[in-house]
Each structure stands twice: as C-alpha cells, then as structure tokens.
Scaffold this motif. Sequence first.
Motif, PDB file in Angstrom:
ATOM      1  N   GLU A 102       0.814  -1.207   0.000  1.00 45.74           N
ATOM      2  CA  GLU A 102       0.000   0.000   0.000  1.00 45.74           C
ATOM      3  C   GLU A 102       0.855   1.268   0.000  1.00 45.74           C
ATOM      4  O   GLU A 102       0.440   2.297  -0.512  1.00 45.74           O
ATOM      5  N   ALA A 103       2.042   1.186   0.589  1.00 40.10           N
ATOM      6  CA  ALA A 103       2.923   2.354   0.688  1.00 40.10           C
ATOM      7  C   ALA A 103       3.818   2.534  -0.535  1.00 40.10           C
ATOM      8  O   ALA A 103       4.583   3.488  -0.615  1.00 40.10           O
ATOM      9  N   GLY A 104       3.751   1.614  -1.490  1.00 42.53           N
ATOM     10  CA  GLY A 104       4.602   1.705  -2.673  1.00 42.53           C
ATOM     11  C   GLY A 104       6.037   1.284  -2.415  1.00 42.53           C
ATOM     12  O   GLY A 104       6.960   1.746  -3.096  1.00 42.53           O
ATOM     13  N   LEU A 105       6.231   0.393  -1.440  1.00 41.49           N
ATOM     14  CA  LEU A 105       7.578  -0.032  -1.046  1.00 41.49           C
ATOM     15  C   LEU A 105       7.895  -1.485  -1.398  1.00 41.49           C
ATOM     16  O   LEU A 105       8.940  -2.000  -1.004  1.00 41.49           O
ATOM     17  N   SER A 106       7.029  -2.143  -2.128  1.00 39.09           N
ATOM     18  CA  SER A 106       7.241  -3.565  -2.446  1.00 39.09           C
ATOM     19  C   SER A 106       8.522  -3.809  -3.234  1.00 39.09           C
ATOM     20  O   SER A 106       9.288  -4.726  -2.936  1.00 39.09           O
ATOM     21  N   ARG A 107       8.752  -2.997  -4.234  1.00 34.03           N
ATOM     22  CA  ARG A 107       9.967  -3.160  -5.051  1.00 34.03           C
ATOM     23  C   ARG A 107      11.211  -2.980  -4.185  1.00 34.03           C
ATOM     24  O   ARG A 107      12.171  -3.737  -4.303  1.00 34.03           O
ATOM     25  N   LEU A 108      11.184  -1.988  -3.314  1.00 29.91           N
ATOM     26  CA  LEU A 108      12.306  -1.766  -2.404  1.00 29.91           C
ATOM     27  C   LEU A 108      12.535  -2.994  -1.531  1.00 29.91           C
ATOM     28  O   LEU A 108      13.674  -3.420  -1.335  1.00 29.91           O
ATOM     29  N   GLY A 109      11.473  -3.578  -1.022  1.00 30.23           N
ATOM     30  CA  GLY A 109      11.607  -4.790  -0.203  1.00 30.23           C
ATOM     31  C   GLY A 109      12.255  -5.931  -0.978  1.00 30.23           C
ATOM     32  O   GLY A 109      13.098  -6.649  -0.451  1.00 30.23           O
ATOM     33  N   ARG A 110      11.870  -6.080  -2.240  1.00 26.33           N
ATOM     34  CA  ARG A 110      12.475  -7.134  -3.075  1.00 26.33           C
ATOM     35  C   ARG A 110      13.957  -6.870  -3.298  1.00 26.33           C
ATOM     36  O   ARG A 110      14.778  -7.793  -3.274  1.00 26.33           O
ATOM     37  N   LEU A 111      14.329  -5.603  -3.509  1.00 24.86           N
ATOM     38  CA  LEU A 111      15.737  -5.270  -3.717  1.00 24.86           C
ATOM     39  C   LEU A 111      16.562  -5.516  -2.453  1.00 24.86           C
ATOM     40  O   LEU A 111      17.686  -6.029  -2.526  1.00 24.86           O
ATOM     41  N   VAL A 112      16.016  -5.167  -1.302  1.00 28.60           N
ATOM     42  CA  VAL A 112      16.712  -5.425  -0.041  1.00 28.60           C
ATOM     43  C   VAL A 112      16.866  -6.925   0.162  1.00 28.60           C
ATOM     44  O   VAL A 112      17.937  -7.406   0.554  1.00 28.60           O
ATOM     45  N   ALA A 113      15.817  -7.685  -0.106  1.00 30.61           N
ATOM     46  CA  ALA A 113      15.897  -9.144   0.021  1.00 30.61           C
ATOM     47  C   ALA A 113      16.990  -9.707  -0.888  1.00 30.61           C
ATOM     48  O   ALA A 113      17.779 -10.571  -0.478  1.00 30.61           O
ATOM     49  N   LYS A 114      17.067  -9.202  -2.109  1.00 29.50           N
ATOM     50  CA  LYS A 114      18.096  -9.650  -3.038  1.00 29.50           C
ATOM     51  C   LYS A 114      19.489  -9.301  -2.513  1.00 29.50           C
ATOM     52  O   LYS A 114      20.410 -10.123  -2.570  1.00 29.50           O
ATOM     53  N   ASP A 115      19.646  -8.072  -1.986  1.00 28.26           N
ATOM     54  CA  ASP A 115      20.936  -7.665  -1.408  1.00 28.26           C
ATOM     55  C   ASP A 115      21.390  -8.626  -0.313  1.00 28.26           C
ATOM     56  O   ASP A 115      22.585  -8.859  -0.136  1.00 28.26           O
ATOM     57  N   LEU A 116      20.434  -9.146   0.445  1.00 33.00           N
ATOM     58  CA  LEU A 116      20.752 -10.000   1.598  1.00 33.00           C
ATOM     59  C   LEU A 116      20.668 -11.483   1.281  1.00 33.00           C
ATOM     60  O   LEU A 116      20.904 -12.310   2.165  1.00 33.00           O
ATOM     61  N   SER A 117      20.288 -11.822   0.053  1.00 28.69           N
ATOM     62  CA  SER A 117      20.037 -13.215  -0.332  1.00 28.69           C
ATOM     63  C   SER A 117      18.967 -13.842   0.564  1.00 28.69           C
ATOM     64  O   SER A 117      19.064 -15.003   0.962  1.00 28.69           O
ATOM     65  N   PHE A 118      17.937 -13.057   0.883  1.00 31.52           N
ATOM     66  CA  PHE A 118      16.788 -13.511   1.663  1.00 31.52           C
ATOM     67  C   PHE A 118      15.653 -13.820   0.690  1.00 31.52           C
ATOM     68  O   PHE A 118      15.546 -13.171  -0.356  1.00 31.52           O
ATOM     69  N   PRO A 119      14.763 -14.742   1.051  1.00 35.73           N
ATOM     70  CA  PRO A 119      13.525 -14.873   0.271  1.00 35.73           C
ATOM     71  C   PRO A 119      12.763 -13.551   0.336  1.00 35.73           C
ATOM     72  O   PRO A 119      12.801 -12.852   1.348  1.00 35.73           O
ATOM     73  N   THR A 120      12.080 -13.199  -0.739  1.00 28.82           N
ATOM     74  CA  THR A 120      11.416 -11.889  -0.782  1.00 28.82           C
ATOM     75  C   THR A 120      10.368 -11.727   0.311  1.00 28.82           C
ATOM     76  O   THR A 120      10.114 -10.600   0.746  1.00 28.82           O
ATOM     77  N   ASN A 121       9.776 -12.818   0.787  1.00 28.68           N
ATOM     78  CA  ASN A 121       8.765 -12.687   1.838  1.00 28.68           C
ATOM     79  C   ASN A 121       9.384 -12.537   3.232  1.00 28.68           C
ATOM     80  O   ASN A 121       8.658 -12.460   4.220  1.00 28.68           O
ATOM     81  N   LYS A 122      10.697 -12.459   3.309  1.00 27.51           N
ATOM     82  CA  LYS A 122      11.370 -12.327   4.605  1.00 27.51           C
ATOM     83  C   LYS A 122      11.878 -10.918   4.869  1.00 27.51           C
ATOM     84  O   LYS A 122      12.615 -10.686   5.826  1.00 27.51           O
ATOM     85  N   VAL A 123      11.498  -9.962   4.026  1.00 28.66           N
ATOM     86  CA  VAL A 123      11.820  -8.548   4.262  1.00 28.66           C
ATOM     87  C   VAL A 123      10.504  -7.784   4.246  1.00 28.66           C
ATOM     88  O   VAL A 123       9.779  -7.803   3.254  1.00 28.66           O
ATOM     89  N   GLN A 124      10.202  -7.144   5.368  1.00 25.19           N
ATOM     90  CA  GLN A 124       8.970  -6.373   5.507  1.00 25.19           C
ATOM     91  C   GLN A 124       9.347  -4.911   5.735  1.00 25.19           C
ATOM     92  O   GLN A 124      10.062  -4.601   6.676  1.00 25.19           O
ATOM     93  N   ILE A 125       8.883  -4.038   4.871  1.00 19.81           N
ATOM     94  CA  ILE A 125       9.128  -2.608   5.037  1.00 19.81           C
ATOM     95  C   ILE A 125       7.775  -1.930   5.190  1.00 19.81           C
ATOM     96  O   ILE A 125       6.903  -2.088   4.336  1.00 19.81           O
ATOM     97  N   SER A 126       7.613  -1.205   6.282  1.00 20.90           N
ATOM     98  CA  SER A 126       6.334  -0.561   6.581  1.00 20.90           C
ATOM     99  C   SER A 126       6.542   0.891   6.966  1.00 20.90           C
ATOM    100  O   SER A 126       7.594   1.263   7.483  1.00 20.90           O
ATOM    101  N   VAL A 127       5.512   1.686   6.738  1.00 22.28           N
ATOM    102  CA  VAL A 127       5.474   3.055   7.250  1.00 22.28           C
ATOM    103  C   VAL A 127       4.758   2.979   8.590  1.00 22.28           C
ATOM    104  O   VAL A 127       3.659   2.424   8.693  1.00 22.28           O
TER     105      VAL A 127
END
Length: 148
Positions: A102-127
Amino acid sequence: MSPFGPVRAGLEIPQGLSGAQFDRISGRVRNAASSMGLGDDIFVMGSRAGGNAKTGSDLDIGIRVTQEQFDDLIASSFANAKNAPAATMEVAIRDGRIQAGEAGLSRLGRLVAKDLSFPTNKVQISVIRAGGVFDNGPQSALVYTLGF
C-alpha cells in the motif's frame, strides 16, 4: 513514550547481518525513503533488532512518520479503496502501519531481500505512525555511517 510501550535501543547491527550488508541496505532504504519524501527516521525492529531472531526470521524495517504524514499517506495510498482494500485501510489506521504494498515499497523490499540473499517474503518494510502500536520494542537505527 508511546502508550504501547517504550522504544528501546536495539543492536547496532541487527542480528544475522554483517556490517557490510547493513551498510548496503541502509543506503538503499534511506535513498528510497528520501526520494519518496518519507524522511529519515528509519529503523530495523523486531527480533533482529532485539537479538533474539531465529533461523529464517524476517527483517522488519520501519519508516516512522508523523501523524500528519501518516494521514496524508493513508489518503493517497487508499484513494480508491473499496471492499478488501477498505478493510486493509481500516487496519492500517487502527494499527498505525501501512504495509509495503500500500505504501509503494514492495519493489524496495524485493531489492533489499536480493541484497541479503533472503527470500522476498522475509523482508517487511512498513510506514509506521509515530506513537502507534508498532512504534515500540527494540529498534536499530538504519544508519549509513558504519563504513564497511
């Protein structure tokens, strides 16, 4: 102090991340939040900040905003909300948290997950609304000054 409990300092580097990883994601998230006008009060929260994460724990990142900023984001994020999105908006208002989609941060979460080699559902970014339900517990400031 928040009525939901005190904000407590977390670890300098969240559990399970190296200094270099934390530095890299800190820069990425801070740049994105700045470009979106969300400010720079950004932190890791939850078990990784508190040092009690388990294998597979997610990384929770909060971007704290004022009540006024939060209200503006609710209005813009849910401008055309109907049915299920309207219910999601009610939960966001009640809890003081706008989730990544809803905050428009999904892409950022995917990029952070990629940076950390985490599954994309393991990075949560919220306002997070300052003083809200999620503005408590251990918090590790997302800094880009460690120099790793």
